[in-house]
Scaffold this motif. Structure first.
Motif, PDB file in Angstrom:
ATOM      1  N   UNK A 164      45.617 -52.094  -5.465  1.00  0.00           N
ATOM      2  CA  UNK A 164      44.790 -51.250  -4.458  1.00  0.00           C
ATOM      3  C   UNK A 164      43.651 -50.742  -5.306  1.00  0.00           C
ATOM      4  N   UNK A 165      43.751 -50.309  -6.579  1.00  0.00           N
ATOM      5  CA  UNK A 165      42.561 -49.750  -7.294  1.00  0.00           C
ATOM      6  C   UNK A 165      41.377 -50.865  -7.230  1.00  0.00           C
ATOM      7  N   UNK A 166      41.940 -52.083  -7.459  1.00  0.00           N
ATOM      8  CA  UNK A 166      40.944 -53.037  -7.920  1.00  0.00           C
ATOM      9  C   UNK A 166      40.286 -53.224  -6.250  1.00  0.00           C
ATOM     10  N   UNK A 167      40.858 -53.388  -5.177  1.00  0.00           N
ATOM     11  CA  UNK A 167      40.353 -53.571  -4.124  1.00  0.00           C
ATOM     12  C   UNK A 167      39.329 -52.230  -3.744  1.00  0.00           C
ATOM     13  N   UNK A 168      39.518 -51.204  -4.012  1.00  0.00           N
ATOM     14  CA  UNK A 168      38.718 -49.941  -4.062  1.00  0.00           C
ATOM     15  C   UNK A 168      37.585 -49.957  -4.756  1.00  0.00           C
ATOM     16  N   UNK A 169      37.916 -50.623  -6.011  1.00  0.00           N
ATOM     17  CA  UNK A 169      36.433 -50.826  -7.019  1.00  0.00           C
ATOM     18  C   UNK A 169      35.506 -51.691  -6.417  1.00  0.00           C
ATOM     19  N   UNK A 170      36.125 -52.998  -5.696  1.00  0.00           N
ATOM     20  CA  UNK A 170      35.388 -54.193  -5.374  1.00  0.00           C
ATOM     21  C   UNK A 170      34.645 -53.447  -3.930  1.00  0.00           C
ATOM     22  N   UNK A 171      35.449 -52.591  -3.154  1.00  0.00           N
ATOM     23  CA  UNK A 171      34.819 -52.137  -2.176  1.00  0.00           C
ATOM     24  C   UNK A 171      33.598 -51.341  -2.520  1.00  0.00           C
ATOM     25  N   UNK A 172      33.889 -50.284  -3.276  1.00  0.00           N
ATOM     26  CA  UNK A 172      32.675 -49.622  -3.720  1.00  0.00           C
ATOM     27  C   UNK A 172      31.534 -50.225  -4.282  1.00  0.00           C
ATOM     28  N   UNK A 173      31.634 -51.226  -4.988  1.00  0.00           N
ATOM     29  CA  UNK A 173      30.875 -52.086  -5.831  1.00  0.00           C
ATOM     30  C   UNK A 173      30.087 -52.592  -4.570  1.00  0.00           C
ATOM     31  N   UNK A 174      30.628 -53.290  -3.506  1.00  0.00           N
ATOM     32  CA  UNK A 174      29.911 -53.817  -2.240  1.00  0.00           C
ATOM     33  C   UNK A 174      29.187 -52.895  -1.731  1.00  0.00           C
TER      34      UNK A 174
END
Length: 335
Positions: A7-17
């Protein structure tokens, strides 16, 4: 146990995008502002050059020979600057011409990168080549294998669609800096009209009298266009490599000055095709005077073929005459 980590990885990728998209939106806004600034500056410069040329024209009426030479030099510089502005505007959004507005509406068709421009130009050239081959085999099939009104209509409809598509694609290329000029721009519009009239010509004795001649002409025209594509593309490739031609220059159905080197052998084929158009016009005028002729298409086609002959023949003769004159001037200078 791994669910929070995922979940943290998905959140980080979303914020980066989101951050990347935010930067993209900012750069896009900056680009739009720069485009508007450049377009405004070029417009002002063009107006200043226009006023300067008008003033120089007035001065030329009362000045002496020395001042006249200076004025001619300044006019040459003005022309060079206008060419520079033309190249700059090829990378800036601009209003579509009347034709593109009617067909596409007020849609921006400017391709901003060289890669996109060249890709579109190459796709245009391939489209012309493939359609030339298809039309050649279509005309051969209709002439020798299928004497049927339905197949004739399909062939004529294909001609209308092909020339309509060419006019749209050429207009987009001109909006992106391609220097297609003169009669060869109008040629496809006239051909579109001619193909449309052929499509509406009803079955009858007049149609059958001209059918074989028209299909034979279509086969020959496709053959010549096939030759032109290969030899013109080869010539353009050499001239672009030498820096003598614009990267967006296209192959055309006619003869232009840059084709002179190694391509003069095409002239007999071109002139034969031009006079075949005149022969088509004469044939149709005779059919229009026939007692059984009641279709308006016959006389209209005769006029259209005559327009095509005059435009093609006179333009080719003009280009050849200008090239011969330039060659003679070079010989005199060398002597």
């Amino acid at each position: 146990l791994n669910t929070p980590t995922l979940h943290d990885r998905i959140h980080i990728l979303l914020e980066s995008s989101k951050e990347t998209h935010k930067i993209y939106r900012q750069k896009l806004e900056e680009l739009t502002n720069l485009q508007a600034t450049c377009s405004s500056a070029i417009s002002k410069q063009r107006k200043c050059l226009k006023d300067l040329r008008h003033s120089l024209t007035k001065c030329a009426k009362t000045c002496d020979e020395n001042d006249l030479k200076l004025i001619m030099d300044i006019k040459t510089q003005i022309k060079d600057k206008e060419n520079v502005f033309f190249d700059m505007e090829a990378y800036l959004p601009k209003k579509n011409g009347l034709y593109l507005n009617l067909v596409l509406g007020n849609v921006n068709v400017t391709l901003l990168s060289n890669q996109a421009k060249f890709a579109y130009k190459d796709e245009y050239e391939k489209f012309k080549l493939y359609m030339t081959i298809i039309l050649m085999f279509g005309a051969i099939t209709c002439l020798f294998f299928l004497n049927c009104r339905v197949t004739d209509e399909i062939f004529n409809f294909l001609l209308v669609w092909y020339y309509c598509t060419l006019t749209i694609r050429e207009s987009i290329l001109m909006s992106n800096g391609s220097r297609i000029k003169g009669w060869w721009v109008s040629h496809h519009y006239v051909s579109t009209f001619l193909s449309g009239v052929m499509l509406t010509w009803p079955e009858g004795p007049m149609y059958q009298m001209f059918r074989s001649q028209f299909l034979a002409f279509s086969i020959y025209q496709s053959f010549v266009q096939f030759l032109q594509y290969y030899y013109q593309s080869g010539c353009l490739y050499r001239l672009r490599a030498l820096g003598e031609r614009n990267q967006l220059d296209l192959t055309v159905e006619g003869f232009q000055s840059w084709m002179w080197r190694g391509l003069t052998f095409l002239l007999p084929f071109l002139f034969f095709g031009h006079f075949w158009q005149l022969y088509n016009s004469v044939t149709l005028f005779r059919l229009a005077g026939h007692d059984d002729c009641k279709e308006w298409q016959v006389f209209m086609l005769a006029l259209t073929f005559l327009v095509l002959f005059l435009g093609n023949f006179l333009t080719t003769v003009k280009v050849v005459h200008q090239k011969i004159q330039k060659n003679q001037e070079k010989v005199k200078k060398n002597d």
